[in-house]
Enzyme design. Structure first.
Site, PDB file in Angstrom:
ATOM      1  N   HIS A   1     -11.936   5.451  -7.685  1.00 19.23           N
ATOM      2  CA  HIS A   1     -10.480   5.595  -7.579  1.00 19.23           C
ATOM      3  C   HIS A   1      -9.780   4.934  -8.765  1.00 19.23           C
ATOM      4  O   HIS A   1      -8.824   5.478  -9.328  1.00 19.23           O
ATOM      5  CB  HIS A   1     -10.015   4.968  -6.264  1.00 19.23           C
TER       6      HIS A   1
ATOM      7  N   HIS B   1       2.658   1.949  -3.327  1.00 18.34           N
ATOM      8  CA  HIS B   1       1.689   2.533  -4.252  1.00 18.34           C
ATOM      9  C   HIS B   1       1.513   4.028  -3.974  1.00 18.34           C
ATOM     10  O   HIS B   1       1.482   4.854  -4.896  1.00 18.34           O
ATOM     11  CB  HIS B   1       0.347   1.805  -4.103  1.00 18.34           C
TER      12      HIS B   1
ATOM     13  N   HIS C   1     -20.190  -7.811 -16.923  1.00 11.23           N
ATOM     14  CA  HIS C   1     -18.844  -7.446 -17.383  1.00 11.23           C
ATOM     15  C   HIS C   1     -18.477  -8.239 -18.639  1.00 11.23           C
ATOM     16  O   HIS C   1     -17.901  -7.692 -19.591  1.00 11.23           O
ATOM     17  CB  HIS C   1     -17.837  -7.719 -16.265  1.00 11.23           C
TER      18      HIS C   1
ATOM     19  N   HIS D   1      -4.224  -8.465 -17.039  1.00  9.99           N
ATOM     20  CA  HIS D   1      -5.518  -8.093 -17.613  1.00  9.99           C
ATOM     21  C   HIS D   1      -5.820  -6.621 -17.333  1.00  9.99           C
ATOM     22  O   HIS D   1      -6.329  -5.896 -18.205  1.00  9.99           O
ATOM     23  CB  HIS D   1      -6.604  -8.986 -17.010  1.00  9.99           C
TER      24      HIS D   1
ATOM     25  N   GLU E   1       0.819  -1.206   0.000  1.00 10.21           N
ATOM     26  CA  GLU E   1       0.000   0.000   0.000  1.00 10.21           C
ATOM     27  C   GLU E   1       0.856   1.260   0.000  1.00 10.21           C
ATOM     28  O   GLU E   1       0.589   2.217  -0.737  1.00 10.21           O
ATOM     29  CB  GLU E   1      -0.933  -0.010   1.220  1.00 10.21           C
TER      30      GLU E   1
END
Length: 346
Positions: A148, A77, A257, A318, A74
Site C-alpha cells: 500500500h 486519509h 534498511h 523522513h 484514518e
C-alpha cells in the site's frame, strides 16, 4: 483548456503528496485500524458519535471500542485518497476526450501515448484502493501495508511525471554530455525504490525502535543479525498491529534498511554530481543539485530521527523527504530523457 488541464494535474500531484503524508501519519500514530471496516467507519461515512450510531456500532461490532481520534485520522486519509482518485479519473476522461478530438481533426493520428499514463494511473488507483481495503480487513498484514505504501509512492511519482510531460520546459538539446546518464538515473531510481520498500517493510513491522544506536545499532547486534529474518513473513495472526516478529528479526530489518541507505545515498550522489559537472543546461544542473540537497536532508533526518528516539514529527518528515527525493530524481531523469529524445529526432 490546456492550462486548466495542467492545473488539474498539478493539483493531483499536490493531493498525492498530502495523501502520502496522511498515510504515513496514520501509520506512525498507530491509527491504521482506527476504523475496522472499509470504506466507511463502523458502517458510517464519518466517525460515529451520536448515541443512536454508537448503539448500532455495538450491535454490528460487538466489543469494539471507538477511538475517535484514531478513527478520524484514518477517515481523513480516506477522504483525501478518494478525492485524489476522482481527480485522476477526471484527468483520464479529459485525456481520452482530447485524444479523440485530435483524432477527428487529424484522422491519421494514431499515437495514444498521451492517454496511456492517465489510464494507468486510474488502474493503479483502483489497485491501491483494494490494497487499502485489505490493509484494514487483514489487520495490517505487513506485506499488504508495504504494498500500500509503495502504491502511494507510485501514484505520486507517475502523477508528477504526467505533469512534467505537459509542462513546457526549455532544455538545451546540445547538452550531449548527459544523455549517457539516463540509464544511470534509472539505476538510481531502482536503488531508491528498493530503499523505500525496505522503509515500508520496517514501518509495517514496527521495527524502528529496535535499533537505537548511530550509525549502527547499539549492543551486540552482530550476534543476532540474520539476513534471512529480514524477509520472513510474519506468522498468521488475527492482528498485526504493533508487530509480531521477534525483536532480533526487527533489528535485522532496521539494519538492512540502514545498510541499503548507505548504498542508495552513494549511488544517487555519484550520479547527480556527475550530471551536474557534465551538464551545460541550467535546468538540468538545478535538477541535479535538488537531488543532492534532498539526499543530504534525508540523511540528516534519518540521523535526527534515531538520535531523538523516533518522534512522530521527524518520522513523518523522513517519509515526506523520501517522497521529495523520489520526485527530484524522476525530474532529473525526465529532463535527461528529453534531451536524448530531442537529439534522436534531430
Amino acid at each position: 483548456m490546456n492550462n486548466k488541464y495542467q492545473t488539474l494535474v498539478l493539483l493531483s500531484c499536490l493531493f498525492a503528496v498530502v495523501v502520502v503524508g496522511l498515510g504515513a501519519y496514520t501509520r506512525l500514530s498507530d491509527a491504521g485500524l482506527g476504523c475496522p471496516d472499509w470504506p466507511g467507519c463502523y458502517g458510517f461515512l464519518t466517525v460515529p458519535k451520536h448515541i443512536d450510531d454508537i448503539s448500532t456500532v455495538e450491535q454490528n461490532f460487538p466489543g469494539a471500542v471507538i477511538e475517535s481520534q484514531k478513527a478520524w485520522k484514518e477517515m481523513i486519509h480516506r477522504y483525501f485518497a478518494g478525492s485524489l482518485g476522482l481527480m485522476l479519473l477526471s484527468i483520464m476522461i479529459y485525456s481520452i476526450y482530447r485524444f479523440k478530438t485530435q483524432a477527428i481533426k487529424r484522422p491519421k493520428l494514431n499515437d495514444i501515448t498521451p492517454v496511456k499514463l492517465p489510464v494507468f494511473l486510474v488502474v493503479l488507483v483502483i489497485f491501491q484502493a483494494v490494497l487499502g481495503m485489505l490493509t484494514v480487513t487483514m489487520a495490517l498484514q505487513p506485506l499488504i501495508v508495504m504494498g500500500h505504501l509503495l502504491g502511494g509512492f507510485a501514484i505520486l511519482s507517475l502523477s508528477y511525471l504526467l505533469y512534467l510531460r505537459i509542462k513546457h520546459q526549455p532544455i538545451t538539446s546540445e547538452d550531449t554530455n548527459v544523455i549517457g546518464y539516463f540509464s544511470w538515473c534509472l539505476v538510481a531510481l531502482i536503488v531508491l525504490s528498493i530503499q523505500i520498500a525496505l522503509g515500508g517493510w520496517l514501518a509495517a513491522n514496527y521495527a524502528a525502535p529496535h535499533c537505537s544506536g548511530l550509525p549502527l545499532c547499539s549492543g551486540d547486534w552482530q550476534q543476532t543479525f540474520s539476513f534471512l529474518d529480514v524477509f520472513q513473513l510474519p506468522a498468521a495472526s488475527s492482528n498485526y498491529e504493533y508487530g509480531v516478529l521477534s525483536s532480533e528479526a526487527r533489528q535485522s530489518i532496521h539494519l538492512v534498511h540502514r545498510f541499503w541507505a548507505m548504498i542508495t545515498a552513494t549511488v544517487i550522489l555519484v550520479v547527480a554530481l556527475r550530471i551536474f559537472w557534465q551538464s551545460r543546461c541550467k535546468v538540468i544542473k538545478n535538477s541535479a543539485l535538488l537531488v543532492v540537497g534532498a539526499v543530504i536532508c534525508q540523511i540528516l533526518l534519518g540521523g535526527i530521527l534515531v538520535y531523538w528516539q523516533f518522534p512522530i514529527s521527524i518520522a513523518l518528515a523522513h517519509n515526506l523527504m523520501a517522497a521529495m527525493l523520489l520526485l527530484s530524481l524522476v525530474r532529473l531523469s525526465f529532463y535527461i530523457h528529453k534531451v536524448k529524445a530531442t537529439l534522436v529526432k534531430v
